[in-house]
Write a protein that holds these residues in place. Sequence first.
Motif, PDB file in Angstrom:
ATOM      1  N   THR A 388      33.758  31.955  49.309  1.00 28.33           N
ATOM      2  CA  THR A 388      33.385  32.440  47.743  1.00 28.33           C
ATOM      3  C   THR A 388      34.740  32.484  47.113  1.00 28.33           C
ATOM      4  OG1 THR A 388      31.572  33.592  48.672  1.00 28.33           O
ATOM      5  CG2 THR A 388      32.286  34.495  46.524  1.00 28.33           C
ATOM      6  N   TYR A 389      35.725  32.912  47.593  1.00 29.91           N
ATOM      7  CA  TYR A 389      36.919  33.248  46.657  1.00 29.91           C
ATOM      8  C   TYR A 389      37.220  31.954  46.345  1.00 29.91           C
ATOM      9  CZ  TYR A 389      41.741  35.423  45.764  1.00 29.91           C
ATOM     10  OH  TYR A 389      42.712  35.930  45.179  1.00 29.91           O
ATOM     11  N   GLY A 390      37.305  30.947  47.146  1.00 25.43           N
ATOM     12  CA  GLY A 390      37.564  29.549  46.762  1.00 25.43           C
ATOM     13  C   GLY A 390      36.750  29.014  45.657  1.00 25.43           C
ATOM     14  N   ALA A 391      35.462  29.221  45.658  1.00 23.42           N
ATOM     15  CA  ALA A 391      34.526  28.870  44.486  1.00 23.42           C
ATOM     16  C   ALA A 391      34.810  29.663  43.367  1.00 23.42           C
ATOM     17  CB  ALA A 391      33.145  29.224  44.824  1.00 23.42           C
ATOM     18  N   ALA A 392      35.383  30.653  43.363  1.00 23.92           N
ATOM     19  CA  ALA A 392      35.825  31.676  42.293  1.00 23.92           C
ATOM     20  C   ALA A 392      37.115  31.126  41.722  1.00 23.92           C
ATOM     21  CB  ALA A 392      36.130  32.963  42.476  1.00 23.92           C
ATOM     22  N   THR A 393      38.102  30.854  42.299  1.00 19.93           N
ATOM     23  CA  THR A 393      39.263  30.287  42.028  1.00 19.93           C
ATOM     24  C   THR A 393      38.883  28.731  41.336  1.00 19.93           C
ATOM     25  OG1 THR A 393      40.531  31.270  44.005  1.00 19.93           O
ATOM     26  CG2 THR A 393      41.700  29.500  42.749  1.00 19.93           C
ATOM     27  N   GLU A 394      38.383  28.069  41.921  1.00 19.20           N
ATOM     28  CA  GLU A 394      37.749  26.727  41.272  1.00 19.20           C
ATOM     29  C   GLU A 394      37.200  27.340  39.901  1.00 19.20           C
ATOM     30  OE1 GLU A 394      37.663  22.651  41.396  1.00 19.20           O
ATOM     31  OE2 GLU A 394      38.634  23.922  42.750  1.00 19.20           O
ATOM     32  N   VAL A 419      40.169  34.299  34.361  1.00 17.92           N
ATOM     33  CA  VAL A 419      40.137  35.534  35.101  1.00 17.92           C
ATOM     34  C   VAL A 419      38.783  36.176  35.275  1.00 17.92           C
ATOM     35  CG1 VAL A 419      41.302  37.834  35.810  1.00 17.92           C
ATOM     36  CG2 VAL A 419      42.805  36.228  35.074  1.00 17.92           C
ATOM     37  N   GLN A 420      38.117  36.213  33.922  1.00 21.29           N
ATOM     38  CA  GLN A 420      36.774  36.802  34.151  1.00 21.29           C
ATOM     39  C   GLN A 420      35.931  35.663  34.808  1.00 21.29           C
ATOM     40  OE1 GLN A 420      35.699  39.716  32.903  1.00 21.29           O
ATOM     41  NE2 GLN A 420      33.963  39.019  33.805  1.00 21.29           N
ATOM     42  N   LYS A 421      35.882  34.529  34.562  1.00 22.21           N
ATOM     43  CA  LYS A 421      35.300  33.415  35.397  1.00 22.21           C
ATOM     44  C   LYS A 421      35.445  33.770  36.898  1.00 22.21           C
ATOM     45  CE  LYS A 421      33.611  30.502  32.401  1.00 22.21           C
ATOM     46  NZ  LYS A 421      32.116  29.984  32.490  1.00 22.21           N
ATOM     47  N   PHE A 422      36.775  33.991  37.477  1.00 22.48           N
ATOM     48  CA  PHE A 422      36.810  34.431  38.710  1.00 22.48           C
ATOM     49  C   PHE A 422      35.996  35.556  39.109  1.00 22.48           C
ATOM     50  CE2 PHE A 422      39.046  36.903  41.926  1.00 22.48           C
ATOM     51  CZ  PHE A 422      39.354  35.939  43.068  1.00 22.48           C
ATOM     52  N   MET A 423      36.188  36.775  38.218  1.00 21.61           N
ATOM     53  CA  MET A 423      35.132  37.940  38.598  1.00 21.61           C
ATOM     54  C   MET A 423      33.759  37.536  38.531  1.00 21.61           C
ATOM     55  SD  MET A 423      37.496  41.027  37.154  1.00 21.61           S
ATOM     56  CE  MET A 423      37.493  40.360  35.371  1.00 21.61           C
ATOM     57  N   ASP A 424      33.322  36.779  37.679  1.00 20.34           N
ATOM     58  CA  ASP A 424      32.008  36.420  37.491  1.00 20.34           C
ATOM     59  C   ASP A 424      31.385  35.721  39.002  1.00 20.34           C
ATOM     60  OD1 ASP A 424      31.905  37.284  35.254  1.00 20.34           O
ATOM     61  OD2 ASP A 424      32.001  35.166  34.200  1.00 20.34           O
ATOM     62  N   VAL A 425      32.146  34.913  39.570  1.00 22.25           N
ATOM     63  CA  VAL A 425      31.956  34.276  40.741  1.00 22.25           C
ATOM     64  C   VAL A 425      32.013  35.284  41.829  1.00 22.25           C
ATOM     65  CG1 VAL A 425      32.198  32.253  42.628  1.00 22.25           C
ATOM     66  CG2 VAL A 425      32.439  32.049  40.057  1.00 22.25           C
ATOM     67  N   THR A 426      32.799  36.091  42.098  1.00 17.67           N
ATOM     68  CA  THR A 426      33.047  36.906  43.253  1.00 17.67           C
ATOM     69  C   THR A 426      32.281  38.221  43.048  1.00 17.67           C
ATOM     70  OG1 THR A 426      34.915  38.363  42.093  1.00 17.67           O
ATOM     71  CG2 THR A 426      35.376  36.432  43.551  1.00 17.67           C
ATOM     72  N   MET A 427      31.748  38.451  41.713  1.00 16.50           N
ATOM     73  CA  MET A 427      30.815  39.504  41.202  1.00 16.50           C
ATOM     74  C   MET A 427      31.549  40.947  41.928  1.00 16.50           C
ATOM     75  SD  MET A 427      27.217  37.890  42.329  1.00 16.50           S
ATOM     76  CE  MET A 427      27.764  36.663  43.731  1.00 16.50           C
ATOM     77  N   ARG A 428      32.707  41.057  41.472  1.00 20.68           N
ATOM     78  CA  ARG A 428      33.701  41.960  41.848  1.00 20.68           C
ATOM     79  C   ARG A 428      34.648  42.215  40.504  1.00 20.68           C
ATOM     80  NH1 ARG A 428      34.462  40.694  47.791  1.00 20.68           N
ATOM     81  NH2 ARG A 428      33.319  42.115  48.934  1.00 20.68           N
ATOM     82  N   ASN A 429      34.923  43.587  40.290  1.00 22.26           N
ATOM     83  CA  ASN A 429      35.645  43.689  39.263  1.00 22.26           C
ATOM     84  C   ASN A 429      36.908  44.514  39.818  1.00 22.26           C
ATOM     85  OD1 ASN A 429      34.077  43.275  37.028  1.00 22.26           O
ATOM     86  ND2 ASN A 429      32.860  45.039  37.394  1.00 22.26           N
ATOM     87  N   PHE A 430      37.951  44.148  39.298  1.00 19.38           N
ATOM     88  CA  PHE A 430      39.208  44.867  39.827  1.00 19.38           C
ATOM     89  C   PHE A 430      39.272  46.296  39.503  1.00 19.38           C
ATOM     90  CE2 PHE A 430      40.571  40.524  38.776  1.00 19.38           C
ATOM     91  CZ  PHE A 430      40.731  40.020  40.004  1.00 19.38           C
ATOM     92  N   SER A 431      39.422  47.062  40.615  1.00 21.14           N
ATOM     93  CA  SER A 431      39.582  48.557  40.812  1.00 21.14           C
ATOM     94  C   SER A 431      41.348  49.024  40.673  1.00 21.14           C
ATOM     95  CB  SER A 431      38.988  49.209  41.786  1.00 21.14           C
ATOM     96  OG  SER A 431      39.486  48.442  43.239  1.00 21.14           O
ATOM     97  N   GLY A 432      41.173  50.345  40.917  1.00 25.87           N
ATOM     98  CA  GLY A 432      42.725  50.976  40.865  1.00 25.87           C
ATOM     99  C   GLY A 432      43.160  51.316  39.368  1.00 25.87           C
ATOM    100  N   THR A 433      44.618  51.756  39.427  1.00 21.03           N
ATOM    101  CA  THR A 433      45.125  51.830  38.157  1.00 21.03           C
ATOM    102  C   THR A 433      45.273  50.746  37.312  1.00 21.03           C
ATOM    103  OG1 THR A 433      47.428  51.442  39.243  1.00 21.03           O
ATOM    104  CG2 THR A 433      46.749  53.378  39.457  1.00 21.03           C
ATOM    105  N   PRO A 434      45.571  50.930  36.130  1.00 21.61           N
ATOM    106  CA  PRO A 434      45.818  49.851  35.292  1.00 21.61           C
ATOM    107  C   PRO A 434      47.153  48.543  35.868  1.00 21.61           C
ATOM    108  CG  PRO A 434      45.570  51.820  33.753  1.00 21.61           C
ATOM    109  CD  PRO A 434      45.672  52.098  35.234  1.00 21.61           C
ATOM    110  N   SER A 569      37.337  42.029  51.407  1.00 25.57           N
ATOM    111  CA  SER A 569      37.729  43.332  50.687  1.00 25.57           C
ATOM    112  C   SER A 569      36.702  44.265  50.316  1.00 25.57           C
ATOM    113  CB  SER A 569      38.423  43.066  49.251  1.00 25.57           C
ATOM    114  OG  SER A 569      37.447  42.396  48.288  1.00 25.57           O
ATOM    115  N   THR A 570      35.329  44.042  51.111  1.00 20.72           N
ATOM    116  CA  THR A 570      34.456  45.183  50.910  1.00 20.72           C
ATOM    117  C   THR A 570      34.697  46.217  51.449  1.00 20.72           C
ATOM    118  OG1 THR A 570      32.659  43.435  51.300  1.00 20.72           O
ATOM    119  CG2 THR A 570      32.065  45.607  51.571  1.00 20.72           C
ATOM    120  N   ASN A 571      35.398  46.420  52.667  1.00 17.45           N
ATOM    121  CA  ASN A 571      35.619  47.704  53.702  1.00 17.45           C
ATOM    122  C   ASN A 571      36.617  47.337  54.773  1.00 17.45           C
ATOM    123  OD1 ASN A 571      33.846  47.032  55.623  1.00 17.45           O
ATOM    124  ND2 ASN A 571      32.273  47.996  54.241  1.00 17.45           N
ATOM    125  N   ALA A 572      37.209  48.165  55.281  1.00 15.71           N
ATOM    126  CA  ALA A 572      37.998  47.836  56.449  1.00 15.71           C
ATOM    127  C   ALA A 572      37.063  47.158  57.598  1.00 15.71           C
ATOM    128  CB  ALA A 572      38.829  49.126  56.957  1.00 15.71           C
TER     129      ALA A 572
END
Length: 830
Positions: A388-394, A419-434, A569-572
Amino acid sequence: MTSKLVVRLLCLQAAVVLVAGQQKAGGDGKTSMPSPPVTMVAATNFTKCLMSGKSRQQCASAAGTNVSAVPDAMKGKANALADKMKECTGTPESCREAAMEALKHLMGKPVGDEQVAGELAKAAAKSAGDLIRTCFANAATEVDKKACVNSTAAREQAAKISGQAASSITTEDLMKFARASAKSEITEKMQSCMEAAADATAKLACFEGVRSSVAGALGKGADSLKASAVQEFVQGSARDGARQAMESCIADGTSADTCKAQAKQVMSKTLGMANISDGMLEQETRKAMAEDLGDKMVACMTAATNASAKTACSKLARESLKSIGMEAGEPSAASVELALAKAAMSQGKELASDCAGSRDECIARMKEKMAMAMGASKLTEKDMETLTYGAATEAAKEAAKACRAAMKANSSATCDDPVQKFMDVTMRNFSGTPEAQAVAKSNVRQDVAKSLQKSAMSVCIQKSSRAAVESCMADLASDTQDVSKDMFKSLSQPGQDARQKRARKEAAVEVVGESFHECMKAASTNTAKSACHQLLGSQTNKAGLTEDVEDVATRFRGDMVKSAAKACSTNATQRAQCLRETKEELKQGGMKEREFAKVKKLAIGKAAAETWAACRENSSNTEAECDELAKTAFEDLHGAPGSWSTAAQKIKTLGQALLAGNETVLTKLRSMEVDAEMDGTACVNASGNRLIEKLGEVLNTTIPSDAKKLCLLVFDKATYGAKVPLESLNDTEIQAKADLVATQLQGVDLSARRLEAFRRLDSVDSIYADQEVEETTVSSGAPSPSPTSSPSSPSPSSSPSSPPATADSGKTTCFAGLSMLCIVAGLQLS
């Protein structure tokens, strides 16, 4: 001049060019089924003639033309096969048999069930896609357009042609069908328009001229499409057209060089490019082949009713590789596995863009589709997330390439954000501080830059010499460098150079490492494993990698660990599972289990250093802020809270090297690092002391008190360790000691000596021991690497199924390039 006016003028010019270039259908104010261009009609009729069993000469005579002037038969295959299935009035089984017979006539050879399923799926997609696009064209509102992708008529037609149950055809399938249906039409329109275009402005107008067709294929309004989205769709259509041209030409027995010339012409006419290099053609046709292979594999696995039929589906990968004429001889096991992985990523990328459910629902569907694309019943958690990560990078890479092309044609062109295309495929938003989000996005851009280089190196590494590889990479450099510059345009020139330098080296390591890894996984004999090591040495040299081949393999294995840790990166709990699965796969690829801790340490340290360097690129970030981000990355990926302090300085030093673009090497130290992962979940000081005692007994020496490492809870499992100085031993002797430690300490009880009734068992689950290695800069005192002039070839006995190797004084000679002589002499390498 406003942007809207510019677009209107371009559209007007496109209309003029299109009229000049092709015969337009008369209009009565109504929209009907998209009419295939004349060449498609001719191709379809010619294909139907061949499917009836007539010869190529007879069909050419019937068409009133010479064989050489007959349109590409394969182009009409989907339409002809769809018509045959729609006209069939027999049972599904008899219709399928009729299709198999028709394909046999067309291909000039028998076809298997695995091939028929894929061809019927393509035919179903084209026919049902035409219906959906007609619906899109007539839809007055967005609600109406959404209803089109749930068309009962399209679903039933696809079921009739493919032989599937209508209920099994999803909304995502129908959306994909619409895109597939548009490719040939858009290719024809672009070729006609480009032939009439006299200058760059007219060529730009051609892209605006197909905007509505692209919008219809995507189910969107034409005004909402970015210029890069139009470019991306046309680029995809062009490479698929080139693939079809290669397949048709190769199948006809024509020479590969002649076929390449024809395929180049397809791309050139579609994209309006004067020159298509061999490297670009191979890069694009391989990508199109993987996309096509994914569809065929899914169709084959869906139709397969037993294990034997599913196994037969894997034949499609070899046939697909041979069909585009880019492999010298029979495709290797490594080529097949890598093609299937690319096919799976293609399936994941498409489904992610269409799926409207929750992330869990979409991931479940993606997992099913990607597994089928790889010919597997299911995927491991690690495979699912890394694919999935590879597909998102592609997806991000294709968006970036399309944006560069759009901007080159028109500097004010609008673009989708990679970068938004990457997030669309992983269906995850980046979290944390700016700051953390900015670093995460920066790392995605680095992955895109590496992927660009990797695509080029994957093609060029097939060349016969290092000079030929360098020439090939230089040929493709304009495509990779300009897009990479866009990725890092906010950085200074030295910063951009450092990023691109790192991308080139990491891409080369991945390409060389993947070939070796897949080769070792497939190798079942010592001779085959020796050949894999020879391949590693040869490709290391051709790729211009200057480190020892052992270090290249170690770097690649570290990249695999880093990729898994980042993707999961879902959880530990998930990350721990992915790392366990990665370890098992690395063992299949020739890594000794005892080496895993070393590989993981290098991987996690590198990831943290990259985070620190990306943070420091922004001058407004303080060192303390960057330290904190690197600490979080390190401890999260390592799964060990409290592990940062002892590693911090070395990680920051490596980060500074990455920031400056300095060359780094893997440096072997005169020490052995040992890690004992326990079955307990609490650190007990006495158990750590017991490990030191046991090490002393095994090594027959006194271990200094400062050799003991801090106990860590790694993914909640107590892990004790030591760094044992071995100054008087050479590399070979240290490896022999590591084998001894791993053998004798596996499963040992480290419980403190207490009365039996009160004793708590604390046994070793996994023992890792290897020579300590650090990644350092060349200028920091490490020896400068020199080119690998000949392949080194560790003995096949180092494979997981073989007993631990013993120390061998002949190893140095073997690694100097005389490995085969060593094997003949019966020397055994560790």
